[in-house]
Design an enzyme around this catalytic site. Sequence first.
Site, PDB file in Angstrom:
ATOM      1  N   CYS A 107       0.838  -1.201   0.000  1.00 41.46           N
ATOM      2  CA  CYS A 107       0.000   0.000   0.000  1.00 41.46           C
ATOM      3  C   CYS A 107       0.875   1.254   0.000  1.00 41.46           C
ATOM      4  CB  CYS A 107      -0.996  -0.022   1.160  1.00 41.46           C
ATOM      5  SG  CYS A 107      -2.334   1.172   0.934  1.00 41.46           S
ATOM      6  N   HIS A 200      -3.713  -5.312   0.176  1.00 41.47           N
ATOM      7  CA  HIS A 200      -3.145  -5.703   1.476  1.00 41.47           C
ATOM      8  C   HIS A 200      -3.117  -7.222   1.629  1.00 41.47           C
ATOM      9  CE1 HIS A 200      -2.726  -1.809   3.597  1.00 41.47           C
ATOM     10  NE2 HIS A 200      -3.676  -1.425   2.745  1.00 41.47           N
ATOM     11  N   GLU A 202      -1.451  -8.938   3.641  1.00 41.45           N
ATOM     12  CA  GLU A 202      -1.356  -9.353   5.053  1.00 41.45           C
ATOM     13  C   GLU A 202      -2.736  -9.501   5.687  1.00 41.45           C
ATOM     14  OE1 GLU A 202      -1.069  -6.354   4.058  1.00 41.45           O
ATOM     15  OE2 GLU A 202      -2.038  -5.031   5.532  1.00 41.45           O
TER      16      GLU A 202
END
Lengths: 229, 258
Positions: A107, A200, A202
């Site tokens: 990001c 994202h 994660e």
Amino acid sequence: MNRPVILINGGPAFDKTFECDSWGINKTYVQAIGAAGGAPVLCADDYSAEDYAQVCDGLILTGSFSYCPRPELRDRLSQIGQSIRVEYDRKLFNAFFAAKKPILGICLGHQIINVFLGGTLYSNFKMCDGIEHMLSAHKIKTEEGSVIRQIFGDDFYANSRHNNAVETLAPGLKVTAWSPDGVIEALEHETLPIWGFQFHPERMRGDLPDPPMGPDSTELFRWFVQQCR
Amino acid sequence: MKRKPVIIIAAEDVNDSFGNVFIMNKEYADCVRLAGGIPLGAGDYRAISSYAEFADALIIPGGPVMHPARYGGIVTNFMELAGFSATRDDFDFAIFDAFCRAGKPILGIGRGAQVINVALGGTLVRDIPQRLTSENDITEHSNREFAVVDGTPGDFSHHWGTHKITLAPDSGLAKIMGRESIVNSFHRQAVDKLGAGLTAAAFSEDGVIEAIEHDSLPIIGVQWHPEHACEDFRRGVHEQDITIFESFVKMVQEGCNE
């Protein structure tokens, strides 16, 4: 055993007493690296970038708040918002870049890698293009020969939580994924171990990834951990 | 090339209105860096044995009180439950255990000193003002905020401010700080029964244990916050004190051969 040590940077924060200057690191990044076989370590001060690049095996530049709230304020980038973070991100990036150690940007981290290498950002593109990428989800189409194609296939469903995006590409970088509305979603460096993801990954792990209909991205982090060996 | 010692600082695990984050308070890291070490946070339980192998020493920082079940206590006031973090307790105890097994130096600060004591089988005073009140036969003083010296309530508070400590003459800390010192104080709990192998290295005037040292391992716990500068209206400004960090880093560099 023998887990590569991977540094994860944070954003400006305070401790619980609201007194002490601190770094805040979202747990999702730490857990993603831990689950993928790495030893995640966290930035603790503002001045140890060179030492970190010496003792750590790789770097993750994390996401954060948007740099710039309105398009007309884009020139004030260094004066507002996260100037501390920009400054330290640059030190970390330069130190790991000089050491030729793997760097993964997510990001804001993805965007700022492009800036550090000489590219530009497109602030609040929704105001000009009418494209909404904040807290939505969409398909991402991957380019052939990229790591993101290797792990997720031709296309996959991903989260989306950003107002800024890569505009002009820095020298040495190539685009490896796009959203259907034309936003750059992933980058790779042509020669150096540098990658960037606008979404994202994660947050896309386990039985309940964000978005739930998207893939589990643990494999992507396993791959990055391997690059850090 | 010999690298600087890497000092792991256990991350402050915050899971409340702050969100799902780890906090790294820069004061600890600044002290480690100024003392010649490389400060790095750590937060994933799966990598704990790697941290203990990769790094040279551990700092367990301050934070909220631990769940009393860690030392055989129960919770009767349910308001307390919101303040506990099982993940932080788990991580602190596990990373202490890993560095302890590896024989690597450990410095506990505030809550960190309490973690050391409880991990080695000790217990905590759950509420210092209440304990002092009952032991000194004083029923109430200043919202139970203040400690007692020589039977006089309200001389100082462990909860906020600074106070005097007396160090044990044969302690390692006495070599750094002398026999008497002024320290800051931000705690409601303290070491009660000492854990196995631990000795009390400092006391405040009201008898509260202010520091612990291990008899044979490089383990130190201090109840005050040397990393933190603060102001006390009676005792003036208490500066950040990096001497303890310097001694700690030196201990690491010398391979703990004191």
